[in-house]
Motif scaffolding. Structure first.
Motif, PDB file in Angstrom:
ATOM      1  N   PRO A  89       0.831  -1.203   0.000  1.00  0.00           N
ATOM      2  CA  PRO A  89       0.000   0.000   0.000  1.00  0.00           C
ATOM      3  C   PRO A  89       0.865   1.253   0.000  1.00  0.00           C
ATOM      4  CG  PRO A  89       0.112  -0.951   2.199  1.00  0.00           C
ATOM      5  CD  PRO A  89       0.798  -1.919   1.281  1.00  0.00           C
ATOM      6  N   GLU A 164      -8.048   4.404   0.769  1.00  0.00           N
ATOM      7  CA  GLU A 164      -7.923   2.954   0.884  1.00  0.00           C
ATOM      8  C   GLU A 164      -6.514   2.523   0.491  1.00  0.00           C
ATOM      9  OE1 GLU A 164     -10.254  -1.057  -0.761  1.00  0.00           O
ATOM     10  OE2 GLU A 164     -10.752   0.950  -1.526  1.00  0.00           O
ATOM     11  N   ASN A 165      -6.040   1.449   1.115  1.00  0.00           N
ATOM     12  CA  ASN A 165      -4.706   0.893   0.844  1.00  0.00           C
ATOM     13  C   ASN A 165      -3.572   1.837   1.247  1.00  0.00           C
ATOM     14  OD1 ASN A 165      -5.742  -1.521  -0.248  1.00  0.00           O
ATOM     15  ND2 ASN A 165      -6.014  -0.543  -2.246  1.00  0.00           N
ATOM     16  N   THR A 166      -3.817   2.657   2.261  1.00  0.00           N
ATOM     17  CA  THR A 166      -2.759   3.501   2.821  1.00  0.00           C
ATOM     18  C   THR A 166      -2.243   2.858   4.103  1.00  0.00           C
ATOM     19  OG1 THR A 166      -3.730   5.533   1.933  1.00  0.00           O
ATOM     20  CG2 THR A 166      -2.186   5.768   3.757  1.00  0.00           C
ATOM     21  N   PHE A 167      -0.932   2.750   4.225  1.00  0.00           N
ATOM     22  CA  PHE A 167      -0.311   2.234   5.444  1.00  0.00           C
ATOM     23  C   PHE A 167       0.125   3.430   6.283  1.00  0.00           C
ATOM     24  CE2 PHE A 167       2.877   0.648   8.270  1.00  0.00           C
ATOM     25  CZ  PHE A 167       2.571  -0.689   8.498  1.00  0.00           C
ATOM     26  N   ILE A 168      -0.386   3.523   7.511  1.00  0.00           N
ATOM     27  CA  ILE A 168      -0.089   4.658   8.382  1.00  0.00           C
ATOM     28  C   ILE A 168       1.146   4.359   9.224  1.00  0.00           C
ATOM     29  CG2 ILE A 168      -0.942   6.166  10.209  1.00  0.00           C
ATOM     30  CD1 ILE A 168      -3.777   5.504   9.335  1.00  0.00           C
ATOM     31  N   ALA A 184      -7.374   4.911  11.523  1.00  0.00           N
ATOM     32  CA  ALA A 184      -7.334   3.781  10.590  1.00  0.00           C
ATOM     33  C   ALA A 184      -8.710   3.149  10.441  1.00  0.00           C
ATOM     34  CB  ALA A 184      -6.325   2.743  11.081  1.00  0.00           C
ATOM     35  N   ALA A 187     -11.357   5.634   8.677  1.00  0.00           N
ATOM     36  CA  ALA A 187     -11.166   5.737   7.232  1.00  0.00           C
ATOM     37  C   ALA A 187     -12.012   4.708   6.492  1.00  0.00           C
ATOM     38  CB  ALA A 187      -9.694   5.565   6.878  1.00  0.00           C
ATOM     39  N   ASN A 188     -12.144   3.527   7.079  1.00  0.00           N
ATOM     40  CA  ASN A 188     -12.973   2.473   6.491  1.00  0.00           C
ATOM     41  C   ASN A 188     -13.272   1.443   7.574  1.00  0.00           C
ATOM     42  OD1 ASN A 188     -14.216   0.443   5.052  1.00  0.00           O
ATOM     43  ND2 ASN A 188     -12.776   0.508   3.339  1.00  0.00           N
ATOM     44  N   SER A 191     -12.862  -2.182   6.558  1.00  0.00           N
ATOM     45  CA  SER A 191     -11.514  -2.643   6.233  1.00  0.00           C
ATOM     46  C   SER A 191     -10.512  -1.589   6.676  1.00  0.00           C
ATOM     47  CB  SER A 191     -11.391  -2.898   4.725  1.00  0.00           C
ATOM     48  OG  SER A 191     -10.115  -3.396   4.398  1.00  0.00           O
ATOM     49  N   LEU A 193      -7.388   0.700   7.813  1.00  0.00           N
ATOM     50  CA  LEU A 193      -6.072   0.830   7.210  1.00  0.00           C
ATOM     51  C   LEU A 193      -5.016   0.163   8.091  1.00  0.00           C
ATOM     52  CD1 LEU A 193      -6.219   4.597   6.152  1.00  0.00           C
ATOM     53  CD2 LEU A 193      -6.919   2.582   4.835  1.00  0.00           C
ATOM     54  N   GLY A 301      -3.320  -4.712  10.977  1.00  0.00           N
ATOM     55  CA  GLY A 301      -3.626  -4.997   9.584  1.00  0.00           C
ATOM     56  C   GLY A 301      -2.683  -5.943   8.889  1.00  0.00           C
TER      57      GLY A 301
END
Length: 366
Positions: A89, A164-168, A184, A187-188, A191, A193, A301
């Motif tokens: 991601p 979506e698909n962001t790694f914090i 995280a 955001a969704n 699912s 993050l 995650g």
């Protein structure tokens, strides 16, 4: 005299994994760390311009970069056997500071960006295309933005609701540490993050100085002046009597696993993990060993089943609403110690303005 770092092996040891998996992960991280040192250390030290940080921060950031790269490899699969770069991601470093971590990850081919409340001198030493990934912005969590309405502020604002698909990456992010799993999930909720948290200075959701009790449960005690209780932001419980021998012993003990667990940063780590688990977000704990310290990393995650709603089954509107309500219930409860969510939001803004003024003084560009 600059403190000499130890020769401790760099590794990320999952606490609940088998010894064989620990050994495999640690070995790959150490190899990557040595590669990154050969590739970047000399130039980063040569071009060091920060006055408030030791050049040894180079080793710490290279250590974290190695851990993240190998972590992403363990999370993701390649599309084909001929592909050398794993599918990962995009990342966002929510407290990027000197920007070294963003620089190294981008140079290694990973897409992402970094945010910090003040532009650092180091940023100007990176190539222009790296500088464009470093943003002088502040994060005001979405629940606070909803309470505050339009703001007149002289800096860019992010709500923390990343795509979506962001790694914090939340490395020494202070007031954003406990917020990280919440952002995280917001955001969704279906699912959340993925993220990695490396705790340091302990703060409440309002950004106030706050020490959580050991174990992460219940109320701790907060104060606008951490010195009143003999605490420091580096996670070490400091004696109030001025006993230097005891202080040195506390600092040395904090570099051990047992010492960390009894420290302020250790309590913050446990609290952050408990918040994540309360909103149904599974978190793995790992010992993060770098040349300068032992810390605990919280990883959310990595396991595709880390959230109960990520089961592959369609999620109903009722389930989505219930997940959001649960998250907001946690936010509202945690803000009670600062007078409720409205008061906490205003405290966040007040502290932000103070922090901005201090940082502008400390990090003046050339």
């Amino acid at each position: 005299m600059e403190r000499r770092f130890t020769s401790r092996i760099v590794c990320l040891d999952w606490i609940e994994n088998s010894e064989s998996e620990k050994s495999k992960i640690s070995s790959s991280i150490q190899e990557k760390y040595e590669h990154l040192r050969l590739q970047y250390e000399a130039d980063l030290r040569k071009n060091w311009v920060e006055q408030l940080e030791s050049p040894n921060q180079v080793l710490e950031q290279l250590s974290l970069a190695a851990c993240l790269i190998e972590l992403w490899k363990s999370m993701c699969k390649t599309e084909s056997e001929n592909e050398s770069q794993p599918i990962v991601p995009n990342f966002v470093d929510i407290a990027c500071g000197n920007g070294i971590l963003v620089y190294v990850l981008r140079m290694e081919g990973y897409e992402g960006s970094g945010y910090d409340a003040s532009r650092r001198k180091s940023w100007s030493t990176f190539p222009p295309w790296i500088q464009s990934c470093l943003h002088e912005k502040v994060i005001i969590p979405k629940p606070f933005l909803d309470m505050l309405g339009p703001l007149e502020i002289d800096i860019g604002i992010e709500s923390g609701l990343f795509p979506e698909n962001t790694f914090i990456i939340s490395d020494h992010a202070d007031e954003l540490t406990v917020w990280t799993p919440i952002l995280a999930a917001l955001a969704n909720p279906c699912s959340p993050l993925p993220f990695m948290v490396v705790p340091c200075c302990s703060r409440s959701l309002a950004g106030s100085y706050f020490r959580y009790p050991p174990g992460g449960a219940g109320q701790g005690y907060g104060d606008s002046n951490p010195g009143l209780h003999g605490h420091s932001c580096n996670g070490i419980s400091q004696p109030c009597s001025g006993d230097l021998r005891a202080l040195r012993a506390a600092k040395m003990n904090e570099k051990t696993e047992n010492g960390f667990l009894s420290s302020m940063a250790g309590s913050l780590a446990v609290k952050t993990a408990s918040i994540a688990e309360e909103i149904d977000f599974g978190v793995e704990k790992a010992w993060l060993r770098t040349p300068g310290a032992v810390n605990m990393a919280l990883i959310g995650g990595r396991d595709e089943n880390s959230n109960r709603l990520k089961s592959g089954e369609p999620v109903t509107d009722e389930e989505l609403t219930a997940a959001r309500l649960k998250i907001m219930e946690v936010v509202e409860r945690e803000c009670l110690q600062d007078g409720g969510i409205q008061a906490a939001a205003q405290l966040w803004i007040d502290r932000l303005e103070t922090l901005r003024h201090a940082n502008q003084t400390q990090h003046q560009p050339y």
